[in-house]
Write a protein that holds these residues in place. Sequence first.
Motif, PDB file in Angstrom:
ATOM      1  N   LYS A   1       9.863  12.270   2.478  1.00  0.00           N
ATOM      2  CA  LYS A   1       8.414  12.339   2.288  1.00  0.00           C
ATOM      3  C   LYS A   1       8.060  11.773   0.917  1.00  0.00           C
ATOM      4  O   LYS A   1       8.734  12.052  -0.070  1.00  0.00           O
ATOM      5  CB  LYS A   1       7.912  13.783   2.363  1.00  0.00           C
ATOM      6  CG  LYS A   1       8.130  14.453   3.699  1.00  0.00           C
ATOM      7  CD  LYS A   1       7.229  13.866   4.748  1.00  0.00           C
ATOM      8  CE  LYS A   1       7.428  14.586   6.073  1.00  0.00           C
ATOM      9  NZ  LYS A   1       6.843  13.881   7.183  1.00  0.00           N
TER      10      LYS A   1
ATOM     11  N   ALA B   1       5.222   4.966   2.162  1.00  0.00           N
ATOM     12  CA  ALA B   1       5.504   6.292   2.710  1.00  0.00           C
ATOM     13  C   ALA B   1       6.042   6.183   4.134  1.00  0.00           C
ATOM     14  O   ALA B   1       7.015   6.861   4.500  1.00  0.00           O
ATOM     15  CB  ALA B   1       4.255   7.171   2.677  1.00  0.00           C
ATOM     16  N   ASP B   2       5.430   5.325   4.942  1.00  0.00           N
ATOM     17  CA  ASP B   2       5.878   5.125   6.326  1.00  0.00           C
ATOM     18  C   ASP B   2       7.270   4.510   6.375  1.00  0.00           C
ATOM     19  O   ASP B   2       8.104   4.902   7.197  1.00  0.00           O
ATOM     20  CB  ASP B   2       4.899   4.242   7.095  1.00  0.00           C
ATOM     21  CG  ASP B   2       3.579   4.931   7.388  1.00  0.00           C
ATOM     22  OD1 ASP B   2       3.493   6.174   7.259  1.00  0.00           O
ATOM     23  OD2 ASP B   2       2.611   4.213   7.737  1.00  0.00           O
TER      24      ASP B   2
ATOM     25  N   GLU C   1       9.787   7.132   5.471  1.00  0.00           N
ATOM     26  CA  GLU C   1       9.948   8.051   6.602  1.00  0.00           C
ATOM     27  C   GLU C   1      10.832   7.415   7.680  1.00  0.00           C
ATOM     28  O   GLU C   1      11.718   8.069   8.238  1.00  0.00           O
ATOM     29  CB  GLU C   1       8.590   8.419   7.180  1.00  0.00           C
ATOM     30  CG  GLU C   1       8.670   9.485   8.253  1.00  0.00           C
ATOM     31  CD  GLU C   1       7.292   9.948   8.714  1.00  0.00           C
ATOM     32  OE1 GLU C   1       7.213  10.426   9.858  1.00  0.00           O
ATOM     33  OE2 GLU C   1       6.315   9.840   7.944  1.00  0.00           O
TER      34      GLU C   1
ATOM     35  N   GLN D   1       4.710  11.561  -1.644  1.00  0.00           N
ATOM     36  CA  GLN D   1       3.361  12.078  -1.875  1.00  0.00           C
ATOM     37  C   GLN D   1       2.930  11.715  -3.290  1.00  0.00           C
ATOM     38  O   GLN D   1       3.753  11.699  -4.219  1.00  0.00           O
ATOM     39  CB  GLN D   1       3.333  13.595  -1.752  1.00  0.00           C
ATOM     40  CG  GLN D   1       3.651  14.116  -0.368  1.00  0.00           C
ATOM     41  CD  GLN D   1       3.686  15.628  -0.354  1.00  0.00           C
ATOM     42  OE1 GLN D   1       4.492  16.225  -1.033  1.00  0.00           O
ATOM     43  NE2 GLN D   1       2.792  16.212   0.420  1.00  0.00           N
ATOM     44  N   HIS D   2       1.634  11.469  -3.448  1.00  0.00           N
ATOM     45  CA  HIS D   2       1.100  11.324  -4.802  1.00  0.00           C
ATOM     46  C   HIS D   2       1.366  12.622  -5.558  1.00  0.00           C
ATOM     47  O   HIS D   2       1.306  13.712  -4.978  1.00  0.00           O
ATOM     48  CB  HIS D   2      -0.410  11.061  -4.767  1.00  0.00           C
ATOM     49  CG  HIS D   2      -0.768   9.687  -4.310  1.00  0.00           C
ATOM     50  ND1 HIS D   2      -0.619   8.574  -5.112  1.00  0.00           N
ATOM     51  CD2 HIS D   2      -1.255   9.242  -3.135  1.00  0.00           C
ATOM     52  CE1 HIS D   2      -1.012   7.510  -4.454  1.00  0.00           C
ATOM     53  NE2 HIS D   2      -1.404   7.881  -3.233  1.00  0.00           N
TER      54      HIS D   2
ATOM     55  N   GLN E   1       0.845  -1.188   0.000  1.00  0.00           N
ATOM     56  CA  GLN E   1       0.000   0.000   0.000  1.00  0.00           C
ATOM     57  C   GLN E   1       0.887   1.248   0.000  1.00  0.00           C
ATOM     58  O   GLN E   1       1.955   1.266   0.606  1.00  0.00           O
ATOM     59  CB  GLN E   1      -0.901   0.024   1.218  1.00  0.00           C
ATOM     60  CG  GLN E   1      -2.004  -0.989   1.180  1.00  0.00           C
ATOM     61  CD  GLN E   1      -2.957  -0.823   2.353  1.00  0.00           C
ATOM     62  OE1 GLN E   1      -2.628  -0.206   3.355  1.00  0.00           O
ATOM     63  NE2 GLN E   1      -4.143  -1.377   2.214  1.00  0.00           N
ATOM     64  N   PHE E   2       0.410   2.286  -0.666  1.00  0.00           N
ATOM     65  CA  PHE E   2       1.154   3.546  -0.777  1.00  0.00           C
ATOM     66  C   PHE E   2       1.519   4.086   0.602  1.00  0.00           C
ATOM     67  O   PHE E   2       2.643   4.514   0.831  1.00  0.00           O
ATOM     68  CB  PHE E   2       0.318   4.565  -1.557  1.00  0.00           C
ATOM     69  CG  PHE E   2       1.066   5.804  -1.935  1.00  0.00           C
ATOM     70  CD1 PHE E   2       1.775   5.856  -3.116  1.00  0.00           C
ATOM     71  CD2 PHE E   2       1.049   6.919  -1.108  1.00  0.00           C
ATOM     72  CE1 PHE E   2       2.461   7.006  -3.482  1.00  0.00           C
ATOM     73  CE2 PHE E   2       1.737   8.066  -1.462  1.00  0.00           C
ATOM     74  CZ  PHE E   2       2.453   8.116  -2.649  1.00  0.00           C
ATOM     75  N   SER E   3       0.581   4.032   1.533  1.00  0.00           N
ATOM     76  CA  SER E   3       0.827   4.570   2.878  1.00  0.00           C
ATOM     77  C   SER E   3       1.920   3.780   3.605  1.00  0.00           C
ATOM     78  O   SER E   3       2.702   4.362   4.361  1.00  0.00           O
ATOM     79  CB  SER E   3      -0.453   4.581   3.705  1.00  0.00           C
ATOM     80  OG  SER E   3      -0.964   3.270   3.861  1.00  0.00           O
ATOM     81  N   LEU E   4       2.004   2.489   3.361  1.00  0.00           N
ATOM     82  CA  LEU E   4       3.060   1.673   3.970  1.00  0.00           C
ATOM     83  C   LEU E   4       4.426   2.065   3.414  1.00  0.00           C
ATOM     84  O   LEU E   4       5.395   2.205   4.163  1.00  0.00           O
ATOM     85  CB  LEU E   4       2.805   0.184   3.750  1.00  0.00           C
ATOM     86  CG  LEU E   4       3.882  -0.771   4.282  1.00  0.00           C
ATOM     87  CD1 LEU E   4       4.019  -0.642   5.796  1.00  0.00           C
ATOM     88  CD2 LEU E   4       3.569  -2.199   3.884  1.00  0.00           C
TER      89      LEU E   4
END
Length: 90
Positions: free
Chosen positions: A77, A62-63, A66, A79-80, A57-60
Motif C-alpha cells: 500500500k 499506488a496501483d 499493489e 499512501q500520502h 500520477q500518485f494513483s498510478l
Amino acid sequence: MERAIITVVGKDQVGIIAKVCTYLADNKINILDISQTILQGYFNMMMIVDVQEVSSQFSLVADELESLGQDIGVTIKLQHEEIFDMMHRI
C-alpha cells in the motif's frame, strides 16, 4: 519534499525487498526511512519515501505497487503521509 508511506505485508520469501526497492529506484522514489521485521514467517516492512521526483500520477504508482505485491504474494500500500497520519491517530 513530498513524503508518502509504503507498507508491505505478507508471508516471508526471498526477494521481497529487492523487488520493491528496484521498482522504487526505477521510478525515482527515494527511501528516507525503512523498518522491516519478520515475525513467525510473516514479513512486515514500512518505508517513508520521497515521491517528489516521480513523473507518474500518485494513483498510478499506488496501483503499480499493489500489482507488484500481487505478483510476489504480498500486500503493498502507498499512501500520502498526511492520509496515513490521519488514519493512525489515537
